[in-house]
Design a protein around this motif. Structure first.
Motif, PDB file in Angstrom:
ATOM      1  N   THR A 172      37.225  17.475  71.258  1.00 55.32           N
ATOM      2  CA  THR A 172      37.838  17.666  70.158  1.00 55.32           C
ATOM      3  C   THR A 172      37.689  17.101  68.949  1.00 55.32           C
ATOM      4  O   THR A 172      37.431  17.292  67.931  1.00 55.32           O
ATOM      5  CB  THR A 172      39.162  18.415  70.578  1.00 55.32           C
ATOM      6  N   VAL A 173      38.086  15.638  69.230  1.00 52.14           N
ATOM      7  CA  VAL A 173      38.474  14.640  68.287  1.00 52.14           C
ATOM      8  C   VAL A 173      37.013  14.463  67.417  1.00 52.14           C
ATOM      9  O   VAL A 173      36.701  14.320  66.443  1.00 52.14           O
ATOM     10  CB  VAL A 173      38.779  13.281  68.782  1.00 52.14           C
ATOM     11  N   ASP A 174      35.549  14.402  68.494  1.00 52.09           N
ATOM     12  CA  ASP A 174      34.279  14.144  67.877  1.00 52.09           C
ATOM     13  C   ASP A 174      33.958  15.188  67.032  1.00 52.09           C
ATOM     14  O   ASP A 174      33.377  15.018  66.010  1.00 52.09           O
ATOM     15  CB  ASP A 174      33.422  14.071  68.906  1.00 52.09           C
ATOM     16  N   ARG A 175      34.272  16.522  67.434  1.00 50.67           N
ATOM     17  CA  ARG A 175      33.889  17.593  66.871  1.00 50.67           C
ATOM     18  C   ARG A 175      34.764  17.770  65.479  1.00 50.67           C
ATOM     19  O   ARG A 175      33.793  18.155  64.449  1.00 50.67           O
ATOM     20  CB  ARG A 175      34.190  18.818  67.478  1.00 50.67           C
ATOM     21  N   ARG A 176      35.892  17.531  65.262  1.00 53.51           N
ATOM     22  CA  ARG A 176      36.529  17.789  64.386  1.00 53.51           C
ATOM     23  C   ARG A 176      36.349  16.634  63.372  1.00 53.51           C
ATOM     24  O   ARG A 176      36.256  16.780  62.133  1.00 53.51           O
ATOM     25  CB  ARG A 176      38.237  17.916  64.551  1.00 53.51           C
ATOM     26  N   THR A 177      36.152  15.457  63.922  1.00 54.59           N
ATOM     27  CA  THR A 177      35.775  14.471  62.965  1.00 54.59           C
ATOM     28  C   THR A 177      34.476  14.821  62.149  1.00 54.59           C
ATOM     29  O   THR A 177      34.577  14.701  61.123  1.00 54.59           O
ATOM     30  CB  THR A 177      35.700  13.135  63.751  1.00 54.59           C
ATOM     31  N   LEU A 178      33.586  15.167  62.919  1.00 52.18           N
ATOM     32  CA  LEU A 178      32.356  15.431  62.312  1.00 52.18           C
ATOM     33  C   LEU A 178      32.580  16.654  61.197  1.00 52.18           C
ATOM     34  O   LEU A 178      31.904  16.421  60.188  1.00 52.18           O
ATOM     35  CB  LEU A 178      31.137  15.707  63.175  1.00 52.18           C
ATOM     36  N   LEU A 181      40.748  18.721  54.582  1.00 55.75           N
ATOM     37  CA  LEU A 181      41.686  17.919  54.836  1.00 55.75           C
ATOM     38  C   LEU A 181      42.980  18.548  54.966  1.00 55.75           C
ATOM     39  O   LEU A 181      44.034  18.096  55.673  1.00 55.75           O
ATOM     40  CB  LEU A 181      41.599  16.387  54.358  1.00 55.75           C
ATOM     41  N   THR A 182      43.160  19.824  54.343  1.00 56.84           N
ATOM     42  CA  THR A 182      44.259  20.346  54.243  1.00 56.84           C
ATOM     43  C   THR A 182      44.603  20.921  55.607  1.00 56.84           C
ATOM     44  O   THR A 182      45.596  21.133  56.020  1.00 56.84           O
ATOM     45  CB  THR A 182      44.386  21.626  53.429  1.00 56.84           C
ATOM     46  N   GLU A 183      43.663  20.972  56.404  1.00 54.08           N
ATOM     47  CA  GLU A 183      43.849  21.499  57.913  1.00 54.08           C
ATOM     48  C   GLU A 183      43.744  20.392  58.849  1.00 54.08           C
ATOM     49  O   GLU A 183      43.998  20.583  60.160  1.00 54.08           O
ATOM     50  CB  GLU A 183      42.538  22.314  58.418  1.00 54.08           C
ATOM     51  N   TRP A 184      44.420  19.176  58.428  1.00 56.53           N
ATOM     52  CA  TRP A 184      44.576  17.833  59.189  1.00 56.53           C
ATOM     53  C   TRP A 184      46.020  18.342  60.291  1.00 56.53           C
ATOM     54  O   TRP A 184      45.735  17.988  61.478  1.00 56.53           O
ATOM     55  CB  TRP A 184      45.004  16.836  58.564  1.00 56.53           C
ATOM     56  N   GLN A 203      47.957  19.684  65.759  1.00 55.18           N
ATOM     57  CA  GLN A 203      48.469  20.737  66.576  1.00 55.18           C
ATOM     58  C   GLN A 203      47.535  21.029  67.792  1.00 55.18           C
ATOM     59  O   GLN A 203      48.040  21.438  68.721  1.00 55.18           O
ATOM     60  CB  GLN A 203      48.886  21.997  65.935  1.00 55.18           C
ATOM     61  N   GLU A 204      45.980  21.039  67.362  1.00 58.59           N
ATOM     62  CA  GLU A 204      45.207  21.593  68.377  1.00 58.59           C
ATOM     63  C   GLU A 204      44.990  20.503  69.577  1.00 58.59           C
ATOM     64  O   GLU A 204      45.162  20.785  70.528  1.00 58.59           O
ATOM     65  CB  GLU A 204      43.897  21.541  67.694  1.00 58.59           C
ATOM     66  N   LEU A 205      45.162  19.108  68.986  1.00 58.12           N
ATOM     67  CA  LEU A 205      45.305  17.884  70.063  1.00 58.12           C
ATOM     68  C   LEU A 205      46.599  17.987  70.892  1.00 58.12           C
ATOM     69  O   LEU A 205      46.355  17.903  72.237  1.00 58.12           O
ATOM     70  CB  LEU A 205      45.344  16.540  69.195  1.00 58.12           C
TER      71      LEU A 205
END
Length: 235
Positions: free
Chosen positions: A186-192, A201-204, A209-211
């Protein structure tokens, strides 16, 4: 702008020579931008290593093997041999003791177009055998761009602090393994997606919450518990 291994620089240089012509462009490795923690230099401090089988001690040449390993890992002449090969055969030295690959032998940016390769055809300059090189020997084959990048990094960055020890029990390690796989994906996908602008970045907060939904809080609890247990025992 592109990314890749420092060994790609000779390839990029040849491509730019064909596209624009020699001397009509500049290739530079950019020092990584500093984040909120400041100008830190991350990365592990371990490189290649090796293990010796317990069965080796029964071999009649066990002592000789240990002597060879000691020579290979710690002798200055051995390091030069592993890196450059045999003086007078694969390389020469000028009056200033500067090394030069022999004619017809190439490696990375050295002697481009040579028919033979120092690593492929002669077995030298193997990464797995280059532990413990001096800075001078390490940089002796590197491109000007790579050396400039290293100097700029070392002069503008300080090493990031090591993570505190938090050895996990077998049960904790099993739980962490189950948690970290979906978390890392998840971190790799969202970071990309954030980097490429596919997600604003408003979806940070939604990302955080997803994590949490994938177990980030449980992961931190396990690691912090292991850290506190180690601290209580060892100080």
């Amino acid at each position: 702008m592109t990314n890749g291994n420092s060994g790609n620089i000779p390839l990029w240089r040849r491509q730019m020579d064909q596209l624009l012509g020699p001397g009509k462009y500049k290739i530079t490795k950019i020092v990584q931008p500093a984040g909120p923690a400041g100008p830190l230099m991350g990365g592990g401090r371990l490189w290649h290593g090796f293990m010796i089988s317990a069965e080796a001690r029964k071999h009649p040449n066990f002592v000789a093997m240990l002597q060879f390993v000691d020579w290979l890992c710690y002798d200055k002449a051995a390091k030069e041999f592993v890196k450059w090969g045999v003086e007078g055969v694969t390389y020469t030295k000028d009056a200033a003791r500067k090394r030069k690959l022999a004619d017809g032998i190439g490696y990375l940016s050295l002697n481009p177009g040579a028919k033979k390769d120092l690593e492929r055809d002669y077995g030298f300059a193997l990464n797995a055998l280059q532990d413990g090189l001096t800075t001078e020997l390490e940089r002796s084959m590197q491109s000007d761009e790579e050396v400039a990048f290293q100097q700029a990094t070392l002069s503008s960055r300080k090493p990031a602090p090591e993570s505190p020890p938090a050895p996990l029990s077998d049960a904790e390690r099993e739980q962490v393994t189950l948690l970290t796989t979906p978390l890392k994906d998840t971190v790799d996908r969202r970071t990309l997606e954030f980097i490429l602008g596919r997600k604003p970045l408003t979806e940070w907060d939604a990302f955080q919450q997803e994590l949490e939904a994938k177990g980030s809080k449980r992961y931190l609890e396990l690691v912090n518990t292991a850290r506190q247990r180690y601290k209580d025992k060892h100080g």
